[in-house]
Motif scaffolding. Structure first.
Motif, short mmCIF file in Angstrom:
data_model
loop_
_atom_site.label_atom_id
_atom_site.label_comp_id
_atom_site.label_asym_id
_atom_site.label_seq_id
_atom_site.Cartn_x
_atom_site.Cartn_y
_atom_site.Cartn_z
N GLY A 22 28.65 4.68 26.15
CA GLY A 22 27.78 3.47 25.92
C GLY A 22 28.60 2.51 25.09
O GLY A 22 29.94 2.62 24.71
N THR A 23 27.94 1.45 25.11
CA THR A 23 28.56 0.33 24.43
C THR A 23 27.47 -0.11 23.30
O THR A 23 26.19 0.05 23.83
CB THR A 23 29.01 -0.81 25.40
OG1 THR A 23 27.65 -1.16 26.19
CG2 THR A 23 30.16 -0.23 26.22
N VAL A 24 27.92 -1.08 22.67
CA VAL A 24 26.84 -1.77 21.53
C VAL A 24 27.44 -3.00 21.27
O VAL A 24 28.59 -3.39 21.46
CB VAL A 24 26.98 -0.75 20.09
CG1 VAL A 24 28.47 -0.77 19.51
CG2 VAL A 24 25.92 -1.48 19.32
N ALA A 25 26.63 -4.13 21.16
CA ALA A 25 26.81 -5.63 20.73
C ALA A 25 27.75 -5.50 19.54
O ALA A 25 27.24 -4.92 18.60
CB ALA A 25 25.75 -6.28 20.80
N ASP A 26 28.78 -6.21 19.54
CA ASP A 26 29.67 -6.33 18.41
C ASP A 26 29.61 -7.94 18.03
O ASP A 26 30.18 -8.80 18.83
CB ASP A 26 31.10 -5.96 18.68
CG ASP A 26 32.00 -5.77 17.47
OD1 ASP A 26 31.53 -6.18 16.56
OD2 ASP A 26 33.12 -5.01 17.67
N ARG A 27 29.13 -8.28 16.93
CA ARG A 27 28.69 -9.72 16.55
C ARG A 27 30.29 -10.52 16.82
O ARG A 27 31.09 -10.53 15.98
CB ARG A 27 28.34 -9.79 15.00
CG ARG A 27 26.92 -9.41 14.94
CD ARG A 27 26.54 -9.56 13.49
NE ARG A 27 26.62 -8.14 12.97
CZ ARG A 27 26.69 -7.89 11.71
NH1 ARG A 27 26.36 -8.98 10.79
NH2 ARG A 27 26.74 -6.71 11.19
N GLY A 28 29.97 -11.41 17.49
CA GLY A 28 31.20 -12.36 17.93
C GLY A 28 32.20 -12.02 18.74
O GLY A 28 33.09 -12.44 19.02
N ARG A 29 32.42 -10.53 19.18
CA ARG A 29 33.31 -10.00 19.83
C ARG A 29 32.79 -9.37 21.14
O ARG A 29 33.43 -8.71 21.93
CB ARG A 29 34.06 -8.76 18.99
CG ARG A 29 34.46 -9.50 17.64
CD ARG A 29 35.01 -8.50 17.11
NE ARG A 29 35.39 -8.72 15.59
CZ ARG A 29 35.48 -7.87 14.70
NH1 ARG A 29 35.26 -6.69 15.00
NH2 ARG A 29 35.41 -8.16 13.52
N GLY A 36 33.23 5.17 19.41
CA GLY A 36 34.39 4.54 18.70
C GLY A 36 34.10 3.75 17.50
O GLY A 36 34.38 3.91 16.62
N ARG A 37 32.88 3.18 17.47
CA ARG A 37 32.17 2.28 16.46
C ARG A 37 31.89 3.62 15.48
O ARG A 37 31.83 3.40 14.38
CB ARG A 37 30.96 1.39 16.88
CG ARG A 37 31.61 0.53 17.55
CD ARG A 37 31.78 -0.77 16.64
NE ARG A 37 31.04 -1.37 15.70
CZ ARG A 37 30.08 -2.28 15.95
NH1 ARG A 37 30.02 -2.85 16.86
NH2 ARG A 37 29.27 -2.34 14.87
N VAL A 38 31.15 4.53 15.98
CA VAL A 38 30.55 5.76 14.98
C VAL A 38 31.84 6.58 14.46
O VAL A 38 31.55 6.60 13.13
CB VAL A 38 29.76 6.81 15.87
CG1 VAL A 38 29.44 7.94 15.06
CG2 VAL A 38 28.41 5.99 16.37
N ARG A 39 32.68 6.75 15.14
CA ARG A 39 34.09 7.53 14.65
C ARG A 39 34.70 6.62 13.79
O ARG A 39 34.79 7.02 12.49
CB ARG A 39 34.85 7.92 15.65
CG ARG A 39 34.38 8.96 16.80
CD ARG A 39 34.31 10.23 16.37
NE ARG A 39 35.44 10.61 15.86
CZ ARG A 39 35.54 11.89 15.29
NH1 ARG A 39 34.46 12.59 15.09
NH2 ARG A 39 36.66 12.27 14.82
#
Length: 96
Positions: A22-29, A36-39
């Motif tokens: 899965g992916t997640v919106a990363d503000r401005g990026r 990876g974000r959770v870890r």
């Protein structure tokens, strides 16, 4: 769904594999990998110098009693035995 996260694990094993793709919106990026974000957040919360930790005092209970002093971080053990609602939460913990 799974049975919940294992002690020391960042997420429920039943959602870990789907999260890896899965992916997640990363503000401005644009987007970044969800897993990876959770870890990354788990590792950041282990760092005592991290400026954001959701369980950092001052924290008062519903009766206005200070449970964590300013700057004090709740430990994992303290969170496991937390037997009060924080200030501003409406409700009661039913008796055993």
């Amino acid at each position: 769904g799974g049975v919940g996260a294992e002690t020391g694990g960042p997420m429920d094993p039943g959602v870990e594999e789907p999260a890896q793709g899965g992916t997640v919106a990363d503000r401005g990026r644009g987007e970044s990998r969800l897993y990876g974000r959770v870890r990354g957040r788990v590792e950041q919360c282990k760092d005592p110098t991290m400026p954001f930790y959701p369980f950092t005092g001052p924290i008062k209970d519903q009766d206005g009693v200070e449970r964590l002093k300013s700057g004090q971080r709740a430990t994992y053990g303290e969170l496991l035995v937390m037997d009060y609602f924080v200030d501003g939460l409406v409700g009661i913990i039913p008796p055993d």
